[in-house]
Motif scaffolding. Structure first.
Motif, PDB file in Angstrom:
ATOM      1  N   GLY A 296       6.667  11.181  -1.077  1.00 36.41           N
ATOM      2  CA  GLY A 296       7.457  10.223  -0.506  1.00 36.41           C
ATOM      3  C   GLY A 296       6.584   9.128   0.306  1.00 36.41           C
ATOM      4  O   GLY A 296       6.746   8.967   1.586  1.00 36.41           O
ATOM      5  N   PRO A 297       5.781   8.370  -0.560  1.00 39.35           N
ATOM      6  CA  PRO A 297       5.118   7.155  -0.051  1.00 39.35           C
ATOM      7  C   PRO A 297       5.924   6.481   0.872  1.00 39.35           C
ATOM      8  O   PRO A 297       7.206   6.028   0.307  1.00 39.35           O
ATOM      9  N   ARG A 298       5.642   5.892   2.054  1.00 37.80           N
ATOM     10  CA  ARG A 298       6.499   4.932   2.877  1.00 37.80           C
ATOM     11  C   ARG A 298       6.747   3.685   2.217  1.00 37.80           C
ATOM     12  O   ARG A 298       5.735   3.130   1.416  1.00 37.80           O
ATOM     13  N   THR A 299       7.612   2.926   2.106  1.00 38.03           N
ATOM     14  CA  THR A 299       7.862   1.566   1.637  1.00 38.03           C
ATOM     15  C   THR A 299       7.790   0.524   2.767  1.00 38.03           C
ATOM     16  O   THR A 299       8.560   0.397   3.596  1.00 38.03           O
ATOM     17  N   LEU A 300       6.836  -0.273   2.581  1.00 36.15           N
ATOM     18  CA  LEU A 300       6.574  -1.315   3.603  1.00 36.15           C
ATOM     19  C   LEU A 300       6.895  -2.689   2.908  1.00 36.15           C
ATOM     20  O   LEU A 300       6.325  -3.135   1.835  1.00 36.15           O
ATOM     21  N   PRO A 301       7.675  -3.520   3.435  1.00 31.18           N
ATOM     22  CA  PRO A 301       8.236  -4.589   2.822  1.00 31.18           C
ATOM     23  C   PRO A 301       6.925  -5.675   2.725  1.00 31.18           C
ATOM     24  O   PRO A 301       6.028  -5.751   3.687  1.00 31.18           O
ATOM     25  N   ASN A 302       6.866  -6.128   1.314  1.00 34.80           N
ATOM     26  CA  ASN A 302       6.175  -7.090   1.158  1.00 34.80           C
ATOM     27  C   ASN A 302       4.731  -6.614   1.061  1.00 34.80           C
ATOM     28  O   ASN A 302       3.687  -7.417   1.139  1.00 34.80           O
ATOM     29  N   ILE A 303       4.379  -5.251   1.144  1.00 37.36           N
ATOM     30  CA  ILE A 303       3.108  -4.403   0.951  1.00 37.36           C
ATOM     31  C   ILE A 303       3.168  -3.864  -0.247  1.00 37.36           C
ATOM     32  O   ILE A 303       4.192  -2.925  -0.643  1.00 37.36           O
ATOM     33  N   ALA A 304       2.004  -3.759  -1.208  1.00 38.82           N
ATOM     34  CA  ALA A 304       2.336  -3.152  -2.563  1.00 38.82           C
ATOM     35  C   ALA A 304       0.883  -2.160  -2.320  1.00 38.82           C
ATOM     36  O   ALA A 304      -0.365  -2.730  -2.299  1.00 38.82           O
ATOM     37  N   TYR A 305       0.920  -0.874  -2.466  1.00 39.00           N
ATOM     38  CA  TYR A 305      -0.179  -0.096  -2.523  1.00 39.00           C
ATOM     39  C   TYR A 305      -0.347   1.078  -3.355  1.00 39.00           C
ATOM     40  O   TYR A 305       0.985   1.642  -3.523  1.00 39.00           O
ATOM     41  N   ASP A 306      -1.492   1.690  -3.880  1.00 34.67           N
ATOM     42  CA  ASP A 306      -1.568   3.065  -4.434  1.00 34.67           C
ATOM     43  C   ASP A 306      -1.386   4.102  -3.418  1.00 34.67           C
ATOM     44  O   ASP A 306      -2.352   4.272  -2.621  1.00 34.67           O
ATOM     45  N   ALA A 307      -0.399   4.909  -3.623  1.00 35.46           N
ATOM     46  CA  ALA A 307      -0.162   5.952  -2.578  1.00 35.46           C
ATOM     47  C   ALA A 307      -1.188   6.915  -2.332  1.00 35.46           C
ATOM     48  O   ALA A 307      -1.330   7.301  -1.196  1.00 35.46           O
ATOM     49  N   ALA A 308      -1.903   6.954  -3.478  1.00 34.81           N
ATOM     50  CA  ALA A 308      -2.923   7.919  -3.396  1.00 34.81           C
ATOM     51  C   ALA A 308      -4.342   7.519  -2.865  1.00 34.81           C
ATOM     52  O   ALA A 308      -5.430   8.452  -3.162  1.00 34.81           O
ATOM     53  N   ASN A 309      -4.308   6.363  -2.788  1.00 34.96           N
ATOM     54  CA  ASN A 309      -5.628   5.515  -2.760  1.00 34.96           C
ATOM     55  C   ASN A 309      -6.093   5.616  -1.331  1.00 34.96           C
ATOM     56  O   ASN A 309      -5.574   5.112  -0.316  1.00 34.96           O
ATOM     57  N   LEU A 310      -7.169   6.193  -0.883  1.00 32.87           N
ATOM     58  CA  LEU A 310      -7.689   6.363   0.372  1.00 32.87           C
ATOM     59  C   LEU A 310      -8.279   5.351   1.109  1.00 32.87           C
ATOM     60  O   LEU A 310      -8.042   5.023   2.241  1.00 32.87           O
ATOM     61  N   TYR A 311      -8.814   4.391   0.229  1.00 35.97           N
ATOM     62  CA  TYR A 311      -9.426   2.984   0.756  1.00 35.97           C
ATOM     63  C   TYR A 311      -7.776   2.208   0.938  1.00 35.97           C
ATOM     64  O   TYR A 311      -8.301   1.522   2.359  1.00 35.97           O
ATOM     65  N   GLN A 312      -7.145   2.133   0.347  1.00 36.66           N
ATOM     66  CA  GLN A 312      -5.762   1.127   0.861  1.00 36.66           C
ATOM     67  C   GLN A 312      -4.890   1.738   2.000  1.00 36.66           C
ATOM     68  O   GLN A 312      -4.728   1.331   2.761  1.00 36.66           O
ATOM     69  N   THR A 313      -4.807   3.081   1.628  1.00 31.77           N
ATOM     70  CA  THR A 313      -3.910   3.797   2.868  1.00 31.77           C
ATOM     71  C   THR A 313      -4.414   3.882   4.179  1.00 31.77           C
ATOM     72  O   THR A 313      -3.763   3.587   5.136  1.00 31.77           O
ATOM     73  N   SER A 314      -5.715   3.928   4.291  1.00 32.67           N
ATOM     74  CA  SER A 314      -6.481   3.991   5.489  1.00 32.67           C
ATOM     75  C   SER A 314      -6.550   2.420   6.059  1.00 32.67           C
ATOM     76  O   SER A 314      -6.486   2.405   7.303  1.00 32.67           O
ATOM     77  N   GLY A 315      -6.583   1.719   5.049  1.00 39.00           N
ATOM     78  CA  GLY A 315      -6.483   0.161   5.577  1.00 39.00           C
ATOM     79  C   GLY A 315      -5.011  -0.290   6.274  1.00 39.00           C
ATOM     80  O   GLY A 315      -4.997  -0.848   7.316  1.00 39.00           O
TER      81      GLY A 315
END
Length: 561
Positions: A296-315
């Motif tokens: 259940g990755p959180r949906t952030l308005p106007n943000i698109a990210y790979d839910a399993a990507n450590l680099y993006q989610t940590s950012g």
């Protein structure tokens, strides 16, 4: 008077988040003497030093711990204070060393391992050629947090656990009991506590500690023992962030169901013991659920990210930390603008756990005033939850809110403007500052709640190696929402971003704790011998797990007539 804070980062994902956080902070440093001074006092989290060449340094007041194999090309003492070695002086042929008397025929040559390959960004960083708009494709090329680290560390900052090797596929440092056993290693414990003491003693007036730690493996046990030491030795406020990776590796000699059970036990035992030592703890994850199933990755308005990507989610999580911590990092703190003030506001009645929320970017249109933006939200929440298994409602909330990047001239129309007539009938029109208007908004939209709002003018700076690809096409280069394509075409990516972050305490948090207790109660400890092999007794285990219910009861709404 100093208000220094010492930061700890324990674990691989914690270091991913921390690396982004230090990068974000340093991207906002301004060395122009004629520029407007920053409202943030960077010396709270950073320390000034000097190299042997008398060069002034400014490094994080930080102690980080990770497993062997994560540092790559960087030495354990960092690369800031080391004296460079002339490559011309290095040779593999002993016969060329004419100034040393030995028998070259009898000399045994032991060659070191091949140096770790540098990420292209690190190569360019070393040569000073990272100023352009080069696309490093970090999301697909980062192997570990060291690959995108811009920050230079003090020699005492980096600590490595040699007995465990880092692996993306199999985590050897698996249980909370393993972490507690590691603390019994006197060499490791003495080094970490000595380095802590040095940081505290060189501070003018250390106000406390903040700690990020991986919550589902052995770093949870290490974090608890370190926290116990800090409480016993210093007795200062401590703000903790247990972090949950969106893609945790399997544990050694364990299939997926067994690995899930180990994570649940680690988390439950950690949450049950944290209230004894921590002033406040705020779990962090981009996933909605993290107890047994991580989904259940959180949906952030106007943000698109790979839910399993450590680099993006940590950012994303680092952006929350950078904004939420503003309250206790200001040069001129308002009432409650200290770490102790934040914790005391939120931990009343034994409610030591709080929830994180964020709006990035803040949903303000490029031609819109804040008063209209808030008016149009109606019943919608301004922020998205970033704590797992939590859904904070709109009643009986105590919260700390920090917002940045909302200019005062976008608050409302001036009274002399014709377009101000519609706004003037709104009660919020009397507000004269961003913080006052947000305070008023929350007082109207949340029932029987209290909000402490901190506002700064500067938005969050967006620069590589931050994941600049997160923002969708509606976000202009200045971070405000727009439907005009020309507003984005002038820059390669978003340059700055207005952001809001909340830390909330609410009775709704009890539901997540109850769910965690229900989940861990289904697990029979005898079927996971690795816990008992490290000395965890069944009786102690059950007593500790029951503390979760004690913590949960602190969130019940009990009224006496």
């Amino acid at each position: 008077m100093g208000r220094e804070i010492l930061t700890f980062q324990l674990g691989n994902y914690a270091n991913y988040i921390g690396t982004h956080w230090w990068n974000i902070q340093e991207s906002s440093f301004n060395y122009d003497p004629n520029a407007e001074p920053s409202e943030i006092d960077h010396s709270i989290l950073y320390r000034e030093g000097q190299t042997s060449q008398r060069q002034v340094t400014f490094t994080p007041r930080l102690l980080m711990v990770d497993l062997a194999g994560t540092l790559g090309h960087v030495p354990r003492t960092g690369d800031l204070y080391a004296d460079p070695i002339d490559p011309a002086q290095i040779t593999d042929d002993p016969s060329e060393l004419t100034d040393v008397e030995w028998d070259a025929q009898k000399l045994e040559i032991i060659k070191q391992k091949t140096p770790a390959k540098k990420h292209p960004y690190q190569t360019d960083l070393a040569s000073g050629s990272t100023e352009g708009e080069k696309d490093y494709d970090f999301a697909n090329t980062v192997e570990n947090w060291i690959d995108f680290s811009y920050t230079r560390y003090h020699p005492r900052s980096i600590n490595v656990i040699d007995r465990y090797e880092h692996s993306k596929d199999e985590n050897q440092f698996d249980t909370i009991t393993n972490g507690m056993e590691l603390w019994k290693d006197t060499d490791f414990q003495d080094e970490l506590t000595d380095r802590t003491r040095q940081y505290v003693e060189e501070s003018d007036a250390c106000q406390g500690f903040q700690m990020l730690f991986d919550c589902t493996d052995g770093f949870s046990g290490l974090g608890l023992k370190l926290l116990e030491h800090l409480q016993d030795e210093y007795g200062k406020p401590s703000l903790l962030f247990p972090v949950f990776s969106p893609k945790p590796p399997m544990f050694k000699s364990a299939d997926e169901p067994m690995s899930d059970s180990i994570r649940v036990v680690n988390t439950a035992l950690t949450f049950a013991q944290l209230p004894e030592y921590a002033s406040l703890f705020v779990p962090l994850s981009t996933m909605q659920r993290c107890w047994r199933n991580i989904d259940g990755p959180r949906t952030l308005p106007n943000i698109a990210y790979d839910a399993a990507n450590l680099y993006q989610t940590s950012g994303i999580l680092a952006s929350f930390l950078e904004t939420a911590s503003i309250r206790y990092r200001l040069k001129e703190p308002a009432s409650g603008g200290f770490l102790s003030g934040l914790c005391c506001d939120l931990n009343a009645y034994g409610r030591k756990m709080a929830a994180a929320g964020m709006a990035m970017p803040f949903p303000l249109g490029s031609t819109q005033d804040l008063i209209d933006c808030l008016d149009q939200l109606e019943d919608k929440s301004l922020s998205v939850q970033l704590s797992p298994n939590v859904n904070v409602g709109k009643r009986a909330i105590v919260q700390s809110v920090c917002v940045r990047g909302l200019p005062l001239n976008r608050l409302k129309r001036p009274p002399t403007s014709k377009s101000a007539q519609r706004q003037q009938i709104m009660p919020a029109y009397r507000c004269t500052s961003v913080s006052e208007m947000l305070q008023f908004f929350y007082s109207c939209s949340l029932e029987v709640s209290m909000s402490h709002v901190t506002s700064v003018k500067a938005p969050m700076t967006i620069r590589q190696p931050f994941p600049v690809e997160l923002f969708d096409k509606r976000v202009g280069f200045d971070g405000f929402l727009t439907d005009c394509p020309l507003a984005q075409a002038t820059m390669a990516y978003v340059q700055q971003c207005p952001t809001l972050a909340t830390i909330q305490s609410s009775s709704d948090l009890g539901d997540g704790l109850e769910a965690l207790h229900r989940e861990v109660s289904r697990i029979r400890l005898a079927k996971i011998p690795r816990f008992t092999e490290c000395g965890l007794e069944e009786v102690d285990y059950k007593e500790t797990v029951e503390r979760l219910l004690d913590l949960k009861e602190n969130y019940d709404e009990n009224y006496e007539l």
